[in-house]
Write a protein that holds these residues in place. Sequence first.
Motif, PDB file in Angstrom:
ATOM      1  N   TYR A  64       0.827  -1.204   0.000  1.00  0.00           N
ATOM      2  CA  TYR A  64       0.000   0.000   0.000  1.00  0.00           C
ATOM      3  C   TYR A  64       0.864   1.258   0.000  1.00  0.00           C
ATOM      4  O   TYR A  64       0.625   2.203  -0.761  1.00  0.00           O
ATOM      5  CB  TYR A  64      -0.937   0.005   1.218  1.00  0.00           C
ATOM      6  CG  TYR A  64      -1.631   1.333   1.390  1.00  0.00           C
ATOM      7  CD1 TYR A  64      -2.647   1.722   0.535  1.00  0.00           C
ATOM      8  CD2 TYR A  64      -1.227   2.220   2.399  1.00  0.00           C
ATOM      9  CE1 TYR A  64      -3.263   2.963   0.667  1.00  0.00           C
ATOM     10  CE2 TYR A  64      -1.830   3.449   2.540  1.00  0.00           C
ATOM     11  CZ  TYR A  64      -2.851   3.823   1.674  1.00  0.00           C
ATOM     12  OH  TYR A  64      -3.438   5.047   1.810  1.00  0.00           O
TER      13      TYR A  64
ATOM     14  N   GLU B 173      -3.542 -12.361   2.723  1.00  0.00           N
ATOM     15  CA  GLU B 173      -3.383 -11.516   3.903  1.00  0.00           C
ATOM     16  C   GLU B 173      -4.015 -10.149   3.671  1.00  0.00           C
ATOM     17  O   GLU B 173      -4.685  -9.602   4.557  1.00  0.00           O
ATOM     18  CB  GLU B 173      -1.899 -11.366   4.246  1.00  0.00           C
ATOM     19  CG  GLU B 173      -1.630 -10.705   5.584  1.00  0.00           C
ATOM     20  CD  GLU B 173      -2.193 -11.490   6.760  1.00  0.00           C
ATOM     21  OE1 GLU B 173      -2.911 -10.868   7.579  1.00  0.00           O
ATOM     22  OE2 GLU B 173      -1.939 -12.697   6.850  1.00  0.00           O
ATOM     23  N   ALA B 174      -3.821  -9.603   2.447  1.00  0.00           N
ATOM     24  CA  ALA B 174      -4.444  -8.319   2.120  1.00  0.00           C
ATOM     25  C   ALA B 174      -5.961  -8.440   2.113  1.00  0.00           C
ATOM     26  O   ALA B 174      -6.678  -7.544   2.589  1.00  0.00           O
ATOM     27  CB  ALA B 174      -3.932  -7.826   0.769  1.00  0.00           C
TER      28      ALA B 174
ATOM     29  N   TYR C 261      -7.680 -10.574   3.847  1.00  0.00           N
ATOM     30  CA  TYR C 261      -8.119 -10.737   5.230  1.00  0.00           C
ATOM     31  C   TYR C 261      -8.116  -9.411   5.981  1.00  0.00           C
ATOM     32  O   TYR C 261      -9.032  -9.118   6.768  1.00  0.00           O
ATOM     33  CB  TYR C 261      -7.214 -11.739   5.940  1.00  0.00           C
ATOM     34  CG  TYR C 261      -7.540 -11.913   7.406  1.00  0.00           C
ATOM     35  CD1 TYR C 261      -8.739 -12.505   7.795  1.00  0.00           C
ATOM     36  CD2 TYR C 261      -6.665 -11.468   8.397  1.00  0.00           C
ATOM     37  CE1 TYR C 261      -9.054 -12.654   9.136  1.00  0.00           C
ATOM     38  CE2 TYR C 261      -6.973 -11.612   9.732  1.00  0.00           C
ATOM     39  CZ  TYR C 261      -8.175 -12.202  10.097  1.00  0.00           C
ATOM     40  OH  TYR C 261      -8.483 -12.338  11.426  1.00  0.00           O
ATOM     41  N   GLN C 262      -7.090  -8.591   5.749  1.00  0.00           N
ATOM     42  CA  GLN C 262      -7.029  -7.289   6.412  1.00  0.00           C
ATOM     43  C   GLN C 262      -8.215  -6.411   6.034  1.00  0.00           C
ATOM     44  O   GLN C 262      -8.703  -5.627   6.838  1.00  0.00           O
ATOM     45  CB  GLN C 262      -5.713  -6.587   6.061  1.00  0.00           C
ATOM     46  CG  GLN C 262      -4.473  -7.252   6.633  1.00  0.00           C
ATOM     47  CD  GLN C 262      -4.500  -7.340   8.153  1.00  0.00           C
ATOM     48  OE1 GLN C 262      -4.963  -6.430   8.832  1.00  0.00           O
ATOM     49  NE2 GLN C 262      -4.002  -8.453   8.683  1.00  0.00           N
ATOM     50  N   GLU C 263      -8.671  -6.532   4.798  1.00  0.00           N
ATOM     51  CA  GLU C 263      -9.805  -5.731   4.342  1.00  0.00           C
ATOM     52  C   GLU C 263     -11.135  -6.311   4.800  1.00  0.00           C
ATOM     53  O   GLU C 263     -12.054  -5.586   5.166  1.00  0.00           O
ATOM     54  CB  GLU C 263      -9.796  -5.641   2.809  1.00  0.00           C
ATOM     55  CG  GLU C 263      -8.668  -4.804   2.246  1.00  0.00           C
ATOM     56  CD  GLU C 263      -8.866  -3.315   2.478  1.00  0.00           C
ATOM     57  OE1 GLU C 263     -10.027  -2.877   2.611  1.00  0.00           O
ATOM     58  OE2 GLU C 263      -7.859  -2.591   2.545  1.00  0.00           O
TER      59      GLU C 263
ATOM     60  N   GLY D 277     -11.694  -9.121   7.082  1.00  0.00           N
ATOM     61  CA  GLY D 277     -11.839  -9.676   8.416  1.00  0.00           C
ATOM     62  C   GLY D 277     -12.472 -11.051   8.423  1.00  0.00           C
ATOM     63  O   GLY D 277     -12.784 -11.609   9.483  1.00  0.00           O
TER      64      GLY D 277
ATOM     65  N   ALA E 228      -8.054 -15.656   5.758  1.00  0.00           N
ATOM     66  CA  ALA E 228      -6.790 -15.762   6.496  1.00  0.00           C
ATOM     67  C   ALA E 228      -5.969 -16.892   5.891  1.00  0.00           C
ATOM     68  O   ALA E 228      -6.456 -18.011   5.750  1.00  0.00           O
ATOM     69  CB  ALA E 228      -7.066 -16.027   7.972  1.00  0.00           C
TER      70      ALA E 228
END
Length: 587
Positions: free
Chosen positions: A97, A248-249, A251-253, A255, A260
């Motif tokens: 990012y 991972e990206a 999952y971060q967005e 949840g 994951a």
Amino acid sequence: MDVKDISTVAVIGLGTLGRGLAETLARSGRAVIGVDTDPAAAARAAGALDASLARAVRRGDLTGREHRSAMAGLRTSTNLQAAADAEFVVEAVPESYEAKRDVLRALDAVVRPDTVLATGTNALSVTRLAAGTARPERVVGMHFFHPAPVMRLVEVVRTVFTSPAALDAVTALARGLGKEPVAAGDRPGFVADGLLLRYLNRAAAMYESGYASRDDIDAAMRLGCGLPMGPLALLDLIGLDTARAVLEAMYQESGDRLDAPAPVLGRLTAAGLAGRKSGRGFYRYAGDGAAARAHRPAAAVAPPAGTVGIAGSGTMAAGIAEVFAKSGHRVVLAGRTDAKARAAREKVASSLRRSVDKKRMTAEAADAALGRVGTAGSLDALAGADLALEAVAEDLDVKRGLFRALDGVCREGAVLATTTSSLPVVACARATARPEDVAGMHFFNPAPAMGLVEVVRTVLTSDAAHARVRDAALAAGKHPVDCGDRAGFIVNALLFPYLNDAVKMVQDHYATPDDVDTAMRLGAGYPMGPFELLDVVGLDVSLAIERSLHEEFRDPSLAPAPLLERLVAAGFLGRKSGRGFRAYARD
């Protein structure tokens, strides 16, 4: 801005993806400015593009004149200021990012006010990137698939800021490049990766749990679904580090637990085992990237397993009878009545005639196969069978009743098998006095054409019975894969959550069925898009399998999409009813 006004384009970042974008744009006749702050990368880009275009000429995909014209229109630089004259700029810097934000912010001070800026991200929030610029309305996501010169799909990602003019210009540019643009909203993974990587992640978790072997998981999805690659081999091709980073990206967005990354991806990546590019991932690879170990090990064909008895008279029963008869087995088809059994044998005869007509087998071989198929109107005819299979309705009470009957009819030492695709095999086994002789033998429809058999071992199945079922599958010319007795086995446990995720995408008005199908056919190389497949399988069948998965695993993410529930309730079942996600002409 009209796409006709885009004559000069800039590509920021000249790694593998950036070089592919530069080649794609250069082949369209536009002037291309390649920018990379690393002088070595900038220097390599021109040579790599020249070599790639030369290969295209040798293949006949490009003329020598087009090659020279593309190279004449290319210039490289290490200074972002070189992009000042471009009407369109696409960034292809690493999937970070901060890195992408910094490039887009820097371009604010360089490019013209009407220049369209595109980010090549495949997982990061385009909205967040756009919001960090001075003019977010001109920022669009443009996700090309690797290798960009070859792959036809481009996901065009809009944000709440994107102007219609910018969106239209990028969509038209993609079409002008010979690509198929798919409109996508700004959510993790967009369309293709959002569906594909979740499926791959489930496969990695299935392998990590020890439920099925690496080779069996990959063989099951290739042979059971017709996919070009198994999921673990595909993860190796993508790169385990890349797949993990995208997940991972996502999952971060989102949840969402399903995004994951499976822990095995992290462990392999940390050990430097990133897939093909590192020579080792789930598989080992030779120096040329070829798998050092075949994904589908050749198995010796076992000799015929004696007499096979089949209880049932429907399409699946007839298909399995044909499979065994063609491989040299004596087959007894036992229906509820003589007439039903004879009708099932006629289905076998009709299928064999079609094979002769299509020159897949000789008339003599077809006659010999049909001659091995006997019929009966009672289960008593299966008394001498070495292997007795049930192929009746997918109803547990019906199957348990049939197994009780088979237990009283079949000789001692015979193996009893169920062809269920979703019911607990152990429940069928417990209906007998010999549960150690019972296993699952899940053929795929149409049985004569599909090469896979899932061999399902319960906690009670003996080693001998398990080995005999595997041998029977091999003797029938099929590829057996081993799995435990749980809902969905291998194929359905991976396939139907993917289909359910696709329905949720449409239900949430994120994308249309046509766009999702296009994305998965062109972006993932799937033979059918998820909505095409749902309509073929039958929405009612799909709903039943998804309900069984949800009931067994109690995972909220596996709950059937409400849209699927509503369509089935309305009688829209797919091709067989004339209407599913699409309408079909009725014969």
